[in-house]
Each structure stands twice: as structure tokens, then as C-alpha cells.
Design an enzyme around this catalytic site. Structure first.
Site, mmCIF file in Angstrom:
data_model
loop_
_atom_site.group_PDB
_atom_site.id
_atom_site.type_symbol
_atom_site.label_atom_id
_atom_site.label_comp_id
_atom_site.label_asym_id
_atom_site.label_seq_id
_atom_site.Cartn_x
_atom_site.Cartn_y
_atom_site.Cartn_z
ATOM 1 N N SER A 116 0.811 -1.232 0.000
ATOM 2 C CA SER A 116 0.000 0.000 0.000
ATOM 3 C C SER A 116 0.841 1.278 0.000
ATOM 4 C CB SER A 116 -0.928 0.002 1.224
ATOM 5 O OG SER A 116 -0.204 -0.303 2.405
ATOM 6 N N ARG A 117 2.062 1.195 0.522
ATOM 7 C CA ARG A 117 2.873 2.414 0.677
ATOM 8 C C ARG A 117 4.335 2.125 0.359
ATOM 9 N NH1 ARG A 117 3.516 3.999 5.719
ATOM 10 N NH2 ARG A 117 2.515 2.269 6.788
ATOM 11 N N ASP A 175 -2.890 -9.280 8.145
ATOM 12 C CA ASP A 175 -1.748 -9.002 9.015
ATOM 13 C C ASP A 175 -0.742 -10.136 8.820
ATOM 14 O OD1 ASP A 175 0.096 -8.696 10.997
ATOM 15 O OD2 ASP A 175 -1.347 -8.545 12.644
ATOM 16 N N ASN A 220 7.617 -7.992 1.603
ATOM 17 C CA ASN A 220 8.116 -6.615 1.770
ATOM 18 C C ASN A 220 7.676 -5.954 3.071
ATOM 19 O OD1 ASN A 220 8.818 -3.698 0.736
ATOM 20 N ND2 ASN A 220 6.614 -3.676 1.216
ATOM 21 N N SER A 272 17.554 -5.585 4.521
ATOM 22 C CA SER A 272 18.078 -4.220 4.682
ATOM 23 C C SER A 272 19.583 -4.318 4.865
ATOM 24 C CB SER A 272 17.464 -3.563 5.924
ATOM 25 O OG SER A 272 18.223 -2.418 6.285
ATOM 26 N N TYR A 331 15.305 -4.667 14.673
ATOM 27 C CA TYR A 331 15.148 -4.602 13.211
ATOM 28 C C TYR A 331 16.321 -5.276 12.495
ATOM 29 C CZ TYR A 331 14.396 -2.166 8.693
ATOM 30 O OH TYR A 331 14.192 -1.850 7.369
ATOM 31 N N LYS A 376 16.263 -8.503 10.014
ATOM 32 C CA LYS A 376 16.730 -8.436 8.623
ATOM 33 C C LYS A 376 17.871 -9.430 8.362
ATOM 34 C CE LYS A 376 13.795 -5.336 7.208
ATOM 35 N NZ LYS A 376 12.674 -5.761 6.354
ATOM 36 N N ILE A 414 16.251 4.552 1.797
ATOM 37 C CA ILE A 414 15.273 4.794 0.733
ATOM 38 C C ILE A 414 14.212 5.786 1.229
ATOM 39 C CG2 ILE A 414 13.629 3.703 -0.855
ATOM 40 C CD1 ILE A 414 16.528 2.602 -1.155
HETATM 41 P P1 NAP Z 1 6.595 2.009 4.858
HETATM 42 O O1 NAP Z 1 6.568 3.141 3.884
HETATM 43 O O2 NAP Z 1 6.458 2.305 6.308
HETATM 44 O O3 NAP Z 1 5.494 0.919 4.405
HETATM 45 C C1 NAP Z 1 5.345 -0.249 5.161
HETATM 46 C C2 NAP Z 1 4.328 -1.141 4.488
HETATM 47 O O4 NAP Z 1 4.225 -2.363 5.257
HETATM 48 C C3 NAP Z 1 2.935 -0.538 4.440
HETATM 49 O O5 NAP Z 1 2.347 -0.864 3.199
HETATM 50 C C4 NAP Z 1 2.209 -1.232 5.595
HETATM 51 O O6 NAP Z 1 0.811 -1.411 5.379
HETATM 52 C C5 NAP Z 1 2.858 -2.609 5.555
HETATM 53 N N1 NAP Z 1 2.728 -3.350 6.806
HETATM 54 C C6 NAP Z 1 3.246 -3.052 8.015
HETATM 55 N N2 NAP Z 1 2.919 -4.006 8.916
HETATM 56 C C7 NAP Z 1 2.176 -4.932 8.245
HETATM 57 C C8 NAP Z 1 1.539 -6.130 8.615
HETATM 58 N N3 NAP Z 1 1.604 -6.602 9.871
HETATM 59 N N4 NAP Z 1 0.842 -6.814 7.675
HETATM 60 C C9 NAP Z 1 0.766 -6.343 6.402
HETATM 61 N N5 NAP Z 1 1.345 -5.221 5.996
HETATM 62 C C10 NAP Z 1 2.047 -4.512 6.901
HETATM 63 O O7 NAP Z 1 7.982 1.208 4.724
HETATM 64 P P2 NAP Z 1 9.016 1.107 3.519
HETATM 65 O O8 NAP Z 1 10.111 2.059 3.756
HETATM 66 O O9 NAP Z 1 8.302 1.108 2.226
HETATM 67 O O10 NAP Z 1 9.617 -0.370 3.809
HETATM 68 C C11 NAP Z 1 9.236 -1.502 3.068
HETATM 69 C C12 NAP Z 1 10.240 -2.615 3.350
HETATM 70 O O11 NAP Z 1 11.549 -2.174 2.989
HETATM 71 C C13 NAP Z 1 10.315 -2.997 4.827
HETATM 72 O O12 NAP Z 1 10.529 -4.381 4.955
HETATM 73 C C14 NAP Z 1 11.532 -2.240 5.310
HETATM 74 O O13 NAP Z 1 12.111 -2.832 6.445
HETATM 75 C C15 NAP Z 1 12.425 -2.348 4.089
HETATM 76 N N6 NAP Z 1 13.480 -1.340 4.034
HETATM 77 C C16 NAP Z 1 13.202 -0.017 3.977
HETATM 78 C C17 NAP Z 1 14.247 0.894 3.915
HETATM 79 C C18 NAP Z 1 14.028 2.376 3.823
HETATM 80 O O14 NAP Z 1 15.022 3.112 3.857
HETATM 81 N N7 NAP Z 1 12.806 2.855 3.670
HETATM 82 C C19 NAP Z 1 15.574 0.442 3.941
HETATM 83 C C20 NAP Z 1 15.822 -0.917 4.010
HETATM 84 C C21 NAP Z 1 14.769 -1.810 4.045
HETATM 85 P P3 NAP Z 1 -0.303 -0.334 5.943
HETATM 86 O O15 NAP Z 1 0.034 0.972 5.306
HETATM 87 O O16 NAP Z 1 -1.594 -0.895 5.466
HETATM 88 O O17 NAP Z 1 -0.155 -0.311 7.440
#
Ligand code: NAP
Length: 247
Positions: free
Chosen positions: A13-14, A62, A89, A141, A154, A158, A187
Site C-alpha cells: 500500500s505504501r 496481518d 516486503n 536491509s 530490526y 533483517k 530509501i
Molecule cells: P513504509 O513506507 O512504512 O510501508 C510499510 C508497508 O508495510 C505498508 O504498506 C504497511 O501497510 C505494511 N505493513 C506493516 N505491517 C504490516 C503487517 N503486519 N501486515 C501487512 N502489511 C504490513 O515502509 P518502507 O520504507 O516502504 O519499507 C518496506 C520494506 O523495505 C520494509 O521491509 C523495510 O524494512 C524495508 N526497508 C526499507 C528501507 C528504507 O530506507 N525505507 C531500507 C531498508 C529496508 P499499511 O500501510 O496498510 O499499514
């Protein structure tokens, strides 16, 4: 490239998951956009996928809960009959130093980031193994490789994902199923938007390509690993971080 392929993106979704779902949609896939709370955002992703020529459904589940993750995969199998690609993801952070990290925060972060990968993979692997076809991509990550102060929960999750990826890749290879991970660096997303400007600038100064990553940078790596172009790649972790971590 992915016409008639069925893709499940958890947390679609995001942020990064949204970009991954949209990219698969643009490439013609049928995409199940999983979400936890953001129903409107997930539906908007589905509409965009349809407008781009793919097909999509939004599914609330969930993924940290075993039964709920199972209902997600069952719903996709009922709708489209197969899963060609699972992208694990969904993730959260609850950053604090270990001295202040309570058990609840540890469990929540481990369950959402790591147990969710077990939950969804477990439900999808039997149908994939039966068909002798499928790809699983786990979003780890760079902190799972190098650690990070304030992220013991975290980083442990990971690192667990990376080891899970290698182990399941070995089990799945004889069934022609590939399992890989991507390890994003810094990111731009809601997850990183909560960090202070000072922390962001500090990170940026350590990134050789001198910019933060975009969700689309990660999506491109994921669709590559999912494609036949990567048919000889399994058990790997592809780092997408502008050169921050070189190993
Ligand atoms: P984000 O913008 O906070 O989005 C998180 C997403 O996960 C949302 O769509 C949320 O859904 C969903 N989510 C959370 N808990 C959930 C659950 N229990 N069941 C189903 N969906 C769930 O995060 P992001 O930055 O895009 O991160 C995405 C992935 O990349 C994660 O695994 C994160 O650890 C990894 N990552 C991110 C970065 C970074 O710099 N951003 C770096 C390394 C790795 P809702 O909106 O419906 O709650």
C-alpha cells in the site's frame, strides 16, 4: 514481461511495496496488493495497476499472524489459481537503544519483519513446489549486514531474513523455485521520513552515489530478480544502497 504472472506484494500500500506493486503492474502482472491498515492507499495502487494494463486486487491481512498470512495466500489462489512470485516486503521499525528496548517492541519488530516472511513463504511454497515454478523475493536491509545502533530488533530480523533466504533457496532449488533477497540502504519512504534532518544528512554523506534511494530503485532490483533474466540466480542478497555497503 510478467503477463499472466501472479504476484503477491506484502505491504504493497505504501513506500517500497507500493513501487514494487506498480512496477509489476506496468509489466503486465496480476498483482495482489496486501495491506494492514491503509485500505484507500492499497485500492489506489490497484487502480493505477489496472490503468497501466495489469490487473490487481487489494487484500487486507496481518502478515505477522500465521492464519492471516494464510488467508492472504488462499485468497490469491482462489482468485487467480497460482502464485508465480511472492514479495515479502511488509516491515516496520521501532528504533531505540537496547537498554530501553522492551520485550513488546522486540516481539513486534521480529514478528512483522521476520515471522511474516516465514508465514507467507510457508503458505506459498507447497503450491510453488508442486508446479515446479516460482520466485520468492524477501526485502531485507543493509542493517541486516552491518548492524545499526538503535535497531537491534530490526537488524536481527533483517539478518534473519538473509539467512532464511539462503536456507530456503537450498531447499527450493531442486523444485525449480528461486529465493533471493534485496537489501535496500536508505530509501525515501514514510519509514525514513520520521528521521531527523541531521541523521539524513549524516547517512547521505556516507553514500558514494550521494543521494538517497527511491522506492523505484528497489522495485527495479525486485522485478529483475523475479524475471527470467535472473533464472540462474538464487540464494543471493542484492544490495540496493548507492554503494553505502560494499561487501
Ligand atoms: P513504509 O513506507 O512504512 O510501508 C510499510 C508497508 O508495510 C505498508 O504498506 C504497511 O501497510 C505494511 N505493513 C506493516 N505491517 C504490516 C503487517 N503486519 N501486515 C501487512 N502489511 C504490513 O515502509 P518502507 O520504507 O516502504 O519499507 C518496506 C520494506 O523495505 C520494509 O521491509 C523495510 O524494512 C524495508 N526497508 C526499507 C528501507 C528504507 O530506507 N525505507 C531500507 C531498508 C529496508 P499499511 O500501510 O496498510 O499499514
Amino acid at each position: 514481461m510478467f503477463r499472466d504472472k501472479v504476484v503477491v506484494v506484502t505491504g504493497g500500500s505504501r513506500g517500497i511495496g507500493r513501487a514494487i506493486a506498480l512496477r509489476f503492474g506496468e509489466l503486465g502482472a496480476k498483482v495482489a496488493v496486501n495491506y494492514l491498515k491503509s485500505a484507500d492507499a492499497a485500492q489506489e495502487v490497484v487502480e493505477k495497476i489496472k490503468a497501466a494494463g495489469g490487473d490487481g486486487i487489494a487484500i487486507q491481512a496481518d502478515v505477522s499472524d500465521y492464519e492471516s498470512a494464510g488467508s492472504l495466500i488462499d485468497r490469491v489462489l482462489e482468485t487467480w489459481g497460482q502464485v508465480d512470485c511472492l514479495v515479502n516486503n511488509a516491515g516496520i521499525t521501532q528504533d531505540t537503544l537496547l537498554l530501553r528496548m522492551n520485550e513488546e517492541s522486540w516481539d513486534k519488530v521480529i514478528n512483522t519483519n521476520l515471522k511474516s516472511v516465514y508465514n507467507c513463504t510457508k503458505h506459498v511454497c507447497r503450491p510453488m513446489f508442486r508446479r515446479r515454478s516460482g520466485v520468492i523475493i524477501n526485502v531485507a536491509s543493509v542493517v541486516g549486514l552491518i548492524g545499526n545502533a538503535g535497531q537491534a530488533n530490526y537488524a536481527a530480523a533483517k539478518a534473519g531474513i538473509i539467512a532464511f533466504t539462503k536456507s530456503v533457496a537450498r531447499e527450493a532449488a531442486p523444485r525449480q523455485v528461486r529465493v533471493n533477497a534485496v537489501a535496500p540502504g536508505f530509501i525515501e519512504s514514510d519509514m525514513t521520513a520520521k528521521l531527523s534532518e541531521k541523521v539524513v544528512e549524516e547517512y547521505k554523506s556516507n553514500i558514494p552515489l550521494n543521494r538517497l534511494g527511491k522506492p523505484e530503485d528497489v522495485a527495479a532490483a525486485v522485478t529483475f530478480l523475479a524475471s527470467d533474466e535472473a533464472s540462474y540466480i538464487t540464494g543471493q542478497t542484492l544490495v540496493v544502497d548507492g554503494g553505502l555497503v560494499m561487501y
